[in-house]
Design an enzyme around this catalytic site. Structure first.
Site, mmCIF file in Angstrom:
data_model
loop_
_atom_site.group_PDB
_atom_site.id
_atom_site.type_symbol
_atom_site.label_atom_id
_atom_site.label_comp_id
_atom_site.label_asym_id
_atom_site.label_seq_id
_atom_site.Cartn_x
_atom_site.Cartn_y
_atom_site.Cartn_z
ATOM 1 N N GLU A 120 0.844 -1.211 0.000
ATOM 2 C CA GLU A 120 0.000 0.000 0.000
ATOM 3 C C GLU A 120 0.870 1.249 0.000
ATOM 4 O O GLU A 120 2.068 1.180 0.271
ATOM 5 C CB GLU A 120 -0.870 0.022 1.276
ATOM 6 C CG GLU A 120 -1.671 -1.249 1.472
ATOM 7 C CD GLU A 120 -2.443 -1.268 2.793
ATOM 8 O OE1 GLU A 120 -2.408 -0.258 3.542
ATOM 9 O OE2 GLU A 120 -3.076 -2.305 3.062
ATOM 10 N N LYS A 122 2.061 4.730 1.721
ATOM 11 C CA LYS A 122 2.097 5.291 3.075
ATOM 12 C C LYS A 122 1.720 6.761 2.969
ATOM 13 O O LYS A 122 2.533 7.599 2.574
ATOM 14 C CB LYS A 122 3.476 5.117 3.701
ATOM 15 C CG LYS A 122 3.490 5.525 5.174
ATOM 16 C CD LYS A 122 4.770 5.088 5.853
ATOM 17 C CE LYS A 122 4.727 5.269 7.360
ATOM 18 N NZ LYS A 122 4.450 6.617 7.809
ATOM 19 N N ASP A 124 0.881 10.496 3.824
ATOM 20 C CA ASP A 124 1.519 11.390 4.779
ATOM 21 C C ASP A 124 0.483 12.349 5.362
ATOM 22 O O ASP A 124 0.387 13.500 4.981
ATOM 23 C CB ASP A 124 2.647 12.156 4.074
ATOM 24 C CG ASP A 124 3.647 12.709 5.063
ATOM 25 O OD1 ASP A 124 3.488 12.436 6.268
ATOM 26 O OD2 ASP A 124 4.570 13.410 4.638
ATOM 27 N N TYR A 240 -7.473 1.918 5.872
ATOM 28 C CA TYR A 240 -6.489 0.857 5.649
ATOM 29 C C TYR A 240 -6.339 -0.150 6.791
ATOM 30 O O TYR A 240 -5.553 -1.082 6.676
ATOM 31 C CB TYR A 240 -5.119 1.437 5.312
ATOM 32 C CG TYR A 240 -4.589 2.489 6.280
ATOM 33 C CD1 TYR A 240 -4.347 2.191 7.611
ATOM 34 C CD2 TYR A 240 -4.323 3.778 5.833
ATOM 35 C CE1 TYR A 240 -3.866 3.146 8.483
ATOM 36 C CE2 TYR A 240 -3.828 4.747 6.697
ATOM 37 C CZ TYR A 240 -3.605 4.423 8.015
ATOM 38 O OH TYR A 240 -3.129 5.370 8.876
ATOM 39 N N LYS A 329 10.390 3.542 3.616
ATOM 40 C CA LYS A 329 10.415 4.987 3.352
ATOM 41 C C LYS A 329 10.842 5.337 1.928
ATOM 42 O O LYS A 329 11.623 4.621 1.318
ATOM 43 C CB LYS A 329 11.411 5.640 4.315
ATOM 44 C CG LYS A 329 10.867 5.787 5.716
ATOM 45 C CD LYS A 329 10.480 7.223 5.937
ATOM 46 C CE LYS A 329 10.101 7.448 7.393
ATOM 47 N NZ LYS A 329 9.823 8.842 7.676
ATOM 48 N N CYS A 427 15.264 46.661 -12.098
ATOM 49 C CA CYS A 427 15.061 45.286 -12.580
ATOM 50 C C CYS A 427 16.404 44.680 -12.995
ATOM 51 O O CYS A 427 17.142 45.299 -13.763
ATOM 52 C CB CYS A 427 14.110 45.300 -13.773
ATOM 53 S SG CYS A 427 14.043 43.722 -14.645
ATOM 54 N N CYS A 430 16.303 44.340 -17.112
ATOM 55 C CA CYS A 430 16.267 45.464 -18.055
ATOM 56 C C CYS A 430 16.617 46.807 -17.413
ATOM 57 O O CYS A 430 16.707 47.811 -18.118
ATOM 58 C CB CYS A 430 14.892 45.552 -18.716
ATOM 59 S SG CYS A 430 13.607 46.132 -17.593
ATOM 60 N N CYS A 445 8.810 44.488 -12.044
ATOM 61 C CA CYS A 445 9.553 45.312 -12.988
ATOM 62 C C CYS A 445 8.535 46.144 -13.754
ATOM 63 O O CYS A 445 7.535 45.613 -14.237
ATOM 64 C CB CYS A 445 10.326 44.409 -13.934
ATOM 65 S SG CYS A 445 10.884 45.279 -15.398
ATOM 66 N N CYS A 451 11.177 44.840 -21.239
ATOM 67 C CA CYS A 451 11.966 43.888 -20.468
ATOM 68 C C CYS A 451 11.991 42.520 -21.162
ATOM 69 O O CYS A 451 10.945 41.941 -21.437
ATOM 70 C CB CYS A 451 11.363 43.740 -19.069
ATOM 71 S SG CYS A 451 12.281 42.610 -18.016
HETATM 72 S S1 IVH Z 1 -1.252 0.502 8.866
HETATM 73 C C1 IVH Z 1 -0.657 -1.642 12.847
HETATM 74 N N1 IVH Z 1 -1.238 1.526 6.447
HETATM 75 O O1 IVH Z 1 1.804 5.262 9.182
HETATM 76 C C2 IVH Z 1 -0.574 -0.944 11.524
HETATM 77 N N2 IVH Z 1 -0.476 2.899 8.245
HETATM 78 O O2 IVH Z 1 3.635 4.223 11.603
HETATM 79 C C3 IVH Z 1 -1.388 0.265 11.496
HETATM 80 N N3 IVH Z 1 0.154 5.165 7.537
HETATM 81 O O3 IVH Z 1 0.299 6.068 12.158
HETATM 82 C C4 IVH Z 1 -1.051 1.213 10.426
HETATM 83 N N4 IVH Z 1 -0.313 4.917 5.416
HETATM 84 O O4 IVH Z 1 -0.632 7.171 10.165
HETATM 85 C C5 IVH Z 1 -0.956 1.744 7.752
HETATM 86 N N5 IVH Z 1 -1.327 2.288 4.248
HETATM 87 C C6 IVH Z 1 -1.053 2.508 5.554
HETATM 88 C C7 IVH Z 1 -0.561 3.744 6.020
HETATM 89 C C8 IVH Z 1 -0.280 3.905 7.375
HETATM 90 C C9 IVH Z 1 0.121 5.761 6.338
HETATM 91 C C10 IVH Z 1 0.638 5.846 8.755
HETATM 92 C C11 IVH Z 1 -0.327 5.827 9.899
HETATM 93 C C12 IVH Z 1 0.414 5.269 11.050
HETATM 94 C C13 IVH Z 1 1.820 5.245 10.566
HETATM 95 C C14 IVH Z 1 2.464 3.961 11.015
#
Ligand code: IVH
Length: 693
Positions: A120, A122, A124, A240, A329, A427, A430, A445, A451
């Site tokens: 999946e 992650k 932010d 998720y 990451k 500027c 020019c 400018c 210019c």
């Molecule tokens: S699963 C026990 N799935 O990442 C597992 N977390 O450090 C529960 N996050 O606090 C989390 N995308 O805010 C999961 N596809 C994803 C995620 C996700 C972002 C974040 C979430 C969590 C942190 C885990």
């Protein structure tokens, strides 16, 4: 004697981490990028590993940080909200190590088949627990410290994609289903929000701020006490994971859970994928890395979850992290680096943008050495100085920007920056005077057509359909003409010959002749069009027409004082000042004279003799969608000829919205504000008969 250095360093690191964690989690106002926080955190971990006797119970390495903000009620999680182990090795090895760990923990031999993982994104943003009882959303809470979060039901209910009630009989029959997922802000929504915030701050609004990044903005909005305010700041959500479940037979796989969520009407991201073995994980990681910039929201990596829930249970948890999942990451989108100098760039519209010259730094997947500082106000507000260590953010296709400075690292010789002083008021391209109007943040400018930085834009505007209407002069040709050094000024357009045009790449003699005919035809124009074509800032088509009508003759416009300009319909101090400054520049006067010398003419009493009926006087129209008989331009011309105004956006001041086929958000807005909506036929009925051709 024991070594005092690690003791002191560990204490200092704990204090710093506490401080920055508080800024990040509680106040939603971080001062250092995550990557810098991670570095400090890892340094403390290393010291504690080497000197276990220095470890304290309240060390940031030993607990999940996150406090509860005053004003939000605490919520105790029925099932703790844990975090996932982070694999900071961003290379494929990171994925391989995870798979090896899982196989070992499941005691799988080398011959055992590859494991299936649900891979999946992650997201932010911030983790939220949605509690549904008998299918109804009863509570939303933040993660907090994992045990206790904050009640944010009032703001999460404002997120349009979070269902207030789950779909389907199973969901309604279940006593409790806690859905966990991420609340985040899309990049476009974030940019728009910050743009609005900047305007508010410029307008003198108190207590408003811009947000450092989308995650921060999302956290700020969710933890707002005022739900009404939150409603105006669009957030998104993806589900998720699960929390407490009572009375629902949970699907046996992670991907099955995603499918069940979808069926219940919960938003689930479409990029999730079931992959096989470490190769599958690596391929997913690479595919997402390649698409990261094109995604509409920020991610800070990917998450791999063992797909089979029975196997998940078998693996269990280790120090409050599941053994069956890992966060892999991506390179950080924010980094710190040294701000070596500040340059000023001139944009296509004359806007002067301060640009940070950086010690090159790897951020968001590329090496960045320039980043925008937006404008002087932003520099002042963020208190960014030359020689400072600054935070650079690069996400998506947005140009890299400086989002803040690390005050603790400021050297004694840090230099404040003053754009006007640096340029000596001129500027850099020019040499024309630079100006900043009251209430505006940008220096500009005043060179306009003169210019080089603004030339292409100026020529395109000049030739535009509603300006001089030069047929056959488009984008690409203007690029070629300017880049080949054939046209430097507007008058030079009228000196083009078939010979020098045909010399251009891809230019046939026929199209060269077409352009020359187009230029010839454009010479017969109106004073209004000519004034509009000059591209004077704040002088749109309507103002240009009003100027023409008011003064009647170009020479009278040229010598008009600001008070005289103020007498023109709808001309305020800003517009008057802009017009006056434009014609005060000798090179602009020269260009006007040269254009006249090329044979551009109009009837000098232009507009004053207009005696046609004005039934739409005082009425403001907004056009949207496509019409059957009229083009948009024709509709605009006819409304204006009848005395009406045409505006680009719907507001309370709009009298009518004319909607054609495929009308979009303007129509929605009109309905919302209760503005009369007309179709094309109704508009035609309001207009006087068209002039015979
Ligand atoms: S699963 C026990 N799935 O990442 C597992 N977390 O450090 C529960 N996050 O606090 C989390 N995308 O805010 C999961 N596809 C994803 C995620 C996700 C972002 C974040 C979430 C969590 C942190 C885990």
């Amino acid at each position: 004697m024991p070594d005092k250095a690690p003791i002191r360093r560990a204490a200092a690191l704990r204090e710093q981490l506490q401080h920055h964690a508080n800024l990040y989690y509680t106040l939603d106002a971080p001062q250092i990028p995550d990557a810098e926080y991670d570095r400090l955190f890892q340094e403390l971990q290393a010291i504690e590993a080497a000197h276990p006797e220095l470890q304290t119970q309240d060390s940031p390495t030993q607990r999940v940080i996150g406090a509860v903000l005053d004003g939000l009620a605490p919520v105790r999680h029925q099932v703790p909200m844990l975090s996932i182990h982070t694999e900071t090795d961003t290379t494929p090895t990171g994925a391989e190590k995870f798979d090896a760990r899982v196989r070992k923990a499941l005691a799988l031999g080398v011959d055992a088949p590859a494991l299936a993982y649900n891979a999946e994104l992650k997201f932010d943003g911030l983790a939220i627990n949605l509690r549904y009882e008998r299918g109804e959303l009863v509570q939303a809470a933040t993660r907090g410290d994992g045990e206790t979060g904050e009640d944010v039901t009032h703001t999460v209910r404002m997120i349009s994609t979070v269902p207030k009630r789950l779909r389907g009989a199973v969901a309604v029959q279940a006593a409790v289903i806690e859905v966990r997922g991420e609340v985040f802000m899309r990049r476009d929504d974030f940019e728009a929000l910050n743009e609005r915030q900047r305007k508010l701050i410029e307008g003198g609004a108190k207590g408003e701020k811009t947000f450092v990044n989308p995650r921060n903005a999302a956290a700020g909005v969710v933890r707002q006490l005022d739900a009404g305010k939150a409603a105006k700041r669009p957030l998104s959500f993806f589900a998720y994971a699960l929390g407490e479940v009572v009375g629902w037979a949970v699907p046996g796989t992670q991907h099955g859970l995603g499918a069940a969520f979808r069926k219940m009407g919960l938003p689930v991201n479409d990029d999730s994928q079931v992959v096989q073995g470490p190769e599958g994980l690596v391929r997913f990681h690479e595919a997402i890395a390649a698409r990261r910039d094109a995604l509409p929201f920020d991610i800070d990596g990917v998450v791999y979850k063992l797909d089979d829930r029975a196997q998940q249970e078998q693996l269990g948890f280790k120090s409050r992290e599941p053994r069956w999942a890992v966060a892999h990451k991506s390179p950080a989108q924010e980094q710190t680096t040294l701000l070596q100098d500040i340059d000023v760039q001139v944009g296509r519209t004359g806007k002067l943008t301060p640009v940070a010259k950086l010690l090159p730094v790897f951020v968001g997947g590329t090496t960045v050495s320039n980043a925008t500082l937006h404008n002087q106000d932003e520099i002042d507000r963020k208190d960014v100085r030359i020689n400072d260590t600054v935070i650079v953010r690069r996400a998506g296709d947005v140009i890299p920007e400086i989002v803040g400075t690390v005050i603790e690292k400021r050297p004694a010789d840090a230099q404040p920056f003053d754009l006007y002083k640096k340029l000596g008021g001129k500027c850099p391209v020019c040499g024309s005077e630079i100006t900043r109007e009251e209430g505006e943040v940008d220096w500009r400018c005043s060179g306009g057509l003169f210019c080089a930085a603004q030339r292409k834009q100026a020529i395109l505007h000049f030739a535009g359909r509603r300006a001089m209407d030069v047929e056959g002069l488009g984008d690409k040709l203007v690029d070629q003409l300017v880049e080949a050094g054939i046209v430097h000024t507007l008058p030079e357009l009228y000196q083009l010959g078939v010979a020098n045009l045909a010399a251009l790449e891809r230019m046939a003699e026929k199209s060269a002749q077409n352009l020359i005919d187009g230029l010839e035809k454009s010479k017969q124009t109106t004073l209004g069009r000519f004034l509009y074509a000059l591209g004077i800032r704040h002088v749109g088509e309507t103002t240009a027409k009003d100027l023409a009508k008011h003064f009647g003759q170009l020479d009278r416009v040229l010598i008009a004082t600001e008070p005289q300009l103020l007498e023109v319909n709808d001309v305020g101090p800003i517009v008057a000042h802009s017009i006056h400054t434009f014609f005060a520049q000798p090179h602009n006067r020269e260009i006007v004279e040269q254009l006249r010398a090329c044979g551009i003419t109009w009837k000098e009493d232009d507009g004053t003799a207009d005696t046609s009926p004005k039934p739409l006087l005082g009425q403001t129209f907004v056009l949207t969608g496509t019409f059957q008989t009229l083009s948009r331009d024709e509709a605009k011309d006819r409304i204006e000829a009848a005395g009406g105004k045409v505006s680009g956006s719907v507001s309370k001041k709009t009298h009518f919205v004319v909607a054609g086929a495929e009308a979009g958000s303007k129509l929605e807005k009109a309905t919302e504000l209760g503005i009369t909506v007309l179709d094309e036929a109704a508009l035609l009925a309001m207009l006087p008969a068209a002039d015979p051709p």
